[in-house]
Design a protein around this motif. Structure first.
Motif, PDB file in Angstrom:
ATOM      1  N   GLU A  35       0.861  -1.177   0.000  1.00 57.80           N
ATOM      2  CA  GLU A  35       0.000   0.000   0.000  1.00 57.80           C
ATOM      3  C   GLU A  35       0.895   1.224   0.000  1.00 57.80           C
ATOM      4  OE1 GLU A  35      -3.436   2.192   2.627  1.00 57.80           O
ATOM      5  OE2 GLU A  35      -3.002   0.079   2.982  1.00 57.80           O
ATOM      6  N   LEU A  36       0.834   1.972  -1.072  1.00 58.30           N
ATOM      7  CA  LEU A  36       1.668   3.158  -1.223  1.00 58.30           C
ATOM      8  C   LEU A  36       0.790   4.391  -1.123  1.00 58.30           C
ATOM      9  CD1 LEU A  36       3.721   1.932  -4.296  1.00 58.30           C
ATOM     10  CD2 LEU A  36       4.327   1.754  -1.892  1.00 58.30           C
ATOM     11  N   ASN A  37       1.094   5.238  -0.213  1.00 58.78           N
ATOM     12  CA  ASN A  37       0.350   6.491  -0.056  1.00 58.78           C
ATOM     13  C   ASN A  37       1.167   7.633  -0.643  1.00 58.78           C
ATOM     14  OD1 ASN A  37      -1.930   5.412   1.306  1.00 58.78           O
ATOM     15  ND2 ASN A  37      -0.648   5.174   3.124  1.00 58.78           N
ATOM     16  N   VAL A  38       1.381   7.544  -1.956  1.00 57.76           N
ATOM     17  CA  VAL A  38       2.142   8.559  -2.679  1.00 57.76           C
ATOM     18  C   VAL A  38       1.357   8.971  -3.915  1.00 57.76           C
ATOM     19  CG1 VAL A  38       4.386   7.715  -1.873  1.00 57.76           C
ATOM     20  CG2 VAL A  38       3.418   6.815  -3.986  1.00 57.76           C
ATOM     21  N   GLU A  39       1.761  10.083  -4.493  1.00 55.53           N
ATOM     22  CA  GLU A  39       1.119  10.551  -5.717  1.00 55.53           C
ATOM     23  C   GLU A  39       1.370   9.555  -6.840  1.00 55.53           C
ATOM     24  OE1 GLU A  39       1.065  14.520  -8.553  1.00 55.53           O
ATOM     25  OE2 GLU A  39       2.751  14.176  -7.224  1.00 55.53           O
ATOM     26  N   SER A  40       0.378   9.360  -7.670  1.00 53.28           N
ATOM     27  CA  SER A  40       0.488   8.455  -8.803  1.00 53.28           C
ATOM     28  C   SER A  40       1.538   8.964  -9.789  1.00 53.28           C
ATOM     29  CB  SER A  40      -0.865   8.352  -9.515  1.00 53.28           C
ATOM     30  OG  SER A  40      -0.722   7.792 -10.797  1.00 53.28           O
ATOM     31  N   TYR A  41       2.433   8.067 -10.203  1.00 57.60           N
ATOM     32  CA  TYR A  41       3.450   8.427 -11.187  1.00 57.60           C
ATOM     33  C   TYR A  41       2.794   8.844 -12.494  1.00 57.60           C
ATOM     34  CZ  TYR A  41       7.056   7.833 -14.718  1.00 57.60           C
ATOM     35  OH  TYR A  41       7.893   8.032 -15.777  1.00 57.60           O
ATOM     36  N   ARG A  42       1.796   8.078 -12.949  1.00 56.49           N
ATOM     37  CA  ARG A  42       1.127   8.400 -14.222  1.00 56.49           C
ATOM     38  C   ARG A  42       0.395   9.734 -14.144  1.00 56.49           C
ATOM     39  NH1 ARG A  42      -0.953   3.640 -13.270  1.00 56.49           N
ATOM     40  NH2 ARG A  42       0.416   1.926 -13.759  1.00 56.49           N
ATOM     41  N   ARG A  43      -0.252   9.996 -13.011  1.00 57.78           N
ATOM     42  CA  ARG A  43      -0.968  11.266 -12.861  1.00 57.78           C
ATOM     43  C   ARG A  43       0.006  12.432 -12.881  1.00 57.78           C
ATOM     44  NH1 ARG A  43      -4.817  11.603  -7.958  1.00 57.78           N
ATOM     45  NH2 ARG A  43      -6.060  10.335  -9.344  1.00 57.78           N
ATOM     46  N   LYS A  45       3.007  12.490 -14.269  1.00 56.72           N
ATOM     47  CA  LYS A  45       3.570  12.590 -15.617  1.00 56.72           C
ATOM     48  C   LYS A  45       2.578  13.292 -16.552  1.00 56.72           C
ATOM     49  CE  LYS A  45       6.770  10.784 -18.470  1.00 56.72           C
ATOM     50  NZ  LYS A  45       8.167  11.052 -18.403  1.00 56.72           N
ATOM     51  N   ALA A  46       1.292  12.921 -16.459  1.00 54.18           N
ATOM     52  CA  ALA A  46       0.268  13.556 -17.291  1.00 54.18           C
ATOM     53  C   ALA A  46       0.119  15.035 -16.948  1.00 54.18           C
ATOM     54  CB  ALA A  46      -1.070  12.840 -17.128  1.00 54.18           C
ATOM     55  N   SER A  47       0.182  15.357 -15.665  1.00 51.58           N
ATOM     56  CA  SER A  47       0.073  16.745 -15.239  1.00 51.58           C
ATOM     57  C   SER A  47       1.256  17.566 -15.738  1.00 51.58           C
ATOM     58  CB  SER A  47      -0.011  16.812 -13.718  1.00 51.58           C
ATOM     59  OG  SER A  47      -0.060  18.144 -13.283  1.00 51.58           O
ATOM     60  N   ASP A  48       2.456  16.990 -15.657  1.00 52.08           N
ATOM     61  CA  ASP A  48       3.652  17.677 -16.161  1.00 52.08           C
ATOM     62  C   ASP A  48       3.546  17.916 -17.660  1.00 52.08           C
ATOM     63  OD1 ASP A  48       4.637  17.601 -13.597  1.00 52.08           O
ATOM     64  OD2 ASP A  48       6.080  15.984 -14.002  1.00 52.08           O
ATOM     65  N   LYS A  49       3.062  16.920 -18.390  1.00 54.05           N
ATOM     66  CA  LYS A  49       2.931  17.026 -19.843  1.00 54.05           C
ATOM     67  C   LYS A  49       1.916  18.115 -20.199  1.00 54.05           C
ATOM     68  CE  LYS A  49       3.241  13.466 -22.921  1.00 54.05           C
ATOM     69  NZ  LYS A  49       2.835  12.192 -23.528  1.00 54.05           N
ATOM     70  N   GLN A  50       0.810  18.169 -19.440  1.00 55.08           N
ATOM     71  CA  GLN A  50      -0.215  19.174 -19.684  1.00 55.08           C
ATOM     72  C   GLN A  50       0.332  20.582 -19.408  1.00 55.08           C
ATOM     73  OE1 GLN A  50      -3.758  18.898 -17.231  1.00 55.08           O
ATOM     74  NE2 GLN A  50      -4.998  19.190 -19.060  1.00 55.08           N
ATOM     75  N   SER A  51       1.147  20.716 -18.377  1.00 51.85           N
ATOM     76  CA  SER A  51       1.738  22.021 -18.053  1.00 51.85           C
ATOM     77  C   SER A  51       2.648  22.496 -19.182  1.00 51.85           C
ATOM     78  CB  SER A  51       2.540  21.933 -16.753  1.00 51.85           C
ATOM     79  OG  SER A  51       1.693  21.672 -15.677  1.00 51.85           O
ATOM     80  N   VAL A  52       3.411  21.580 -19.753  1.00 53.18           N
ATOM     81  CA  VAL A  52       4.300  21.924 -20.861  1.00 53.18           C
ATOM     82  C   VAL A  52       3.476  22.378 -22.059  1.00 53.18           C
ATOM     83  CG1 VAL A  52       5.926  20.974 -22.548  1.00 53.18           C
ATOM     84  CG2 VAL A  52       6.197  20.454 -20.117  1.00 53.18           C
TER      85      VAL A  52
END
Length: 71
Positions: A35-43, A45-52
């Motif tokens: 159980e990982l309580n961290v931000e999703s890597y895919r989310r 990555k998608a957010s970073d791509k959208q910002s660019v």
């Protein structure tokens, strides 16, 4: 397998509680659960791509009637 819902939320996915129990039982049998309580890597990555993409969009600050194509 990864999921963004805890097992308690799987009742919203399967229409029958019996199906939910059966699916979870088959998945966790002889499994190790992390159980990982961290931000999703895919989310992220998608957010970073959208910002660019937003930074690369042409600005709306242009004079009316001006063209951007060179003759």
């Amino acid at each position: 397998m990864t999921a963004n819902q805890p097992f308690s939320g799987w009742n919203d996915v399967f229409p029958d509680p019996g199906m939910t129990i059966a699916a979870i039982d088959r998945l966790v049998h002889h499994s190790t659960i992390f159980e990982l309580n961290v931000e999703s890597y895919r989310r992220r990555k998608a957010s970073d791509k959208q910002s660019v993409r937003r930074r690369q969009l042409p600005s709306d600050n242009y004079e009316e009637g001006a063209t951007t194509m060179a003759s």
